[in-house]
Design an enzyme around this catalytic site. Structure first.
Site: not given
Ligand code: C5P
Length: 314
Positions: A33, A117, A121, A123-125, A158
């Protein structure tokens, strides 16, 4: 034949003459994405930030295959070093489903990575979203779309979007999704600079400006206007990413590359998510391919928009 979310019933490949020990294998593509628009709002009590974003899936994908196995979950990836298994989103997605729905069997999963990676983008999500859908089918769990989305948000902000794909307006952590009319096919040149950007670091960066604009019915007026602009087809006018200032302050070369995309005739250019991938909106495929030659020092991808996030490949 391919399908998109919600998953139709399995096209499982079983040799009827063989015994029950013959494995069924499902193969999927999981798409990358880009964020066409990304605004960061307030920090929430749970430590995440409320955001407003416009997601778009593009034709850059990883391939995953899923084979039933007695009880273990195993993951094989020859094309990239994914680090410890327990941290991998594919493994975590499989484990979450197995434990939550008390499934007794397992799966052998192979992952062929093409999406860079940690590049902004998702990719992992996308791989995690694909795993949820594929194992729902392979293991015949009969989960609803809501069951899958509930698992998805536990794996990452994501992941719910990646299960749906296409053109979507997202709020909350990124999991409150409003599918929009698909944009007509557009071509992008992606630049993948060899830089590691930490997403939590960007969210906590002193130069990250968080909007404190009021929300009406869960949305700022700016976001409502961005959606309206997108719906009118004025894609270039939508491009915005609040994280650019923070990331470009650490990697000024990204600002230079963004400008070079504009100088090369892109109608607009932007960083995706927390970066470092940059993308330019091109006139057509030929323009994107020609422009890629101006960036011999960096890995590039020429991609079109696609209206799905996960495809089953029969
Ligand atoms: O949800 P995800 O694991 O992708 O998020 C990684 C980090 O990015 C979270 O631990 C947080 O620090 C930050 N984050 C955030 N607000 C979001 C998405 C991610 O603060 N909406």
């Amino acid at each position: 034949m391919a399908c998109r979310f919600p998953v139709r019933q399995p096209g499982i490949n079983i040799d009827m003459k063989a015994t029950a020990t013959v494995a069924a294998t499902l193969t999927y593509r999981s798409f990358a994405k880009i964020n066409l628009y990304l605004q960061v709002l307030d920090r929430r009590p749970d430590g995440y930030h409320n955001i407003e974003t416009l997601f778009q899936t593009i034709d850059l994908s990883d391939e995953l295959s899923f084979t039933a196995s007695p009880e273990e979950i195993t993951l094989e990836c020859a094309s990239a070093d994914l680090g410890p298994l327990e941290n991998n989103l594919v493994y975590r997605a499989a484990k979450l489903l197995k434990e939550r729905f008390q499934y007794q069997g397992g799966a052998h999963i192979t992952l062929d990575k093409h999406i860079p990676v940690a590049s902004g983008l998702a990719g992992g999500s996308g791989n995690a979203a694909t795993t949820l859908q594929a194992l729902n089918t392979l293991w015949e769990l009969n989960l609803t779309q809501q069951d899958i989305l509930d698992c998805a948000i536990e794996l990452g902000s994501d992941v719910p979007y990646c299960a749906i794909g296409g053109t979507v307006a997202a709020t909350g952590r990124g999991e409150i999704l409003q599918p929009l009319a698909h944009i007509r096919e557009r071509w992008f040149l992606l630049l993948h600079p060899d830089i590691q950007v930490s997403t939590p670091r960007v969210y906590n960066h002193p130069q990250l400006s968080r909007s404190n604009e009021d929300r009406i019915d869960g949305r700022t007026t700016s976001f409502t206007m961005a959606i309206g602009t997108l719906n009118k087809g004025a894609l270039a006018d939508v491009f915005y990413n609040a994280m650019e200032i923070a990331v470009f302050s650490e990697y000024p070369q990204l600002a230079v590359m963004k400008q070079r995309l504009l100088d090369g005739g892109c109608a607009a250019s932007l960083m995706s998510g927390s970066g470092p991938t940059l993308f330019g909106l091109c006139k057509n495929r030929e323009h994107a391919e020609e422009l890629a030659r101006n960036f011999p020092e960096v890995k590039t991808s020429v991609v079109a928009s696609v209206p799905y996030g996960v495809l089953q490949v029969d």
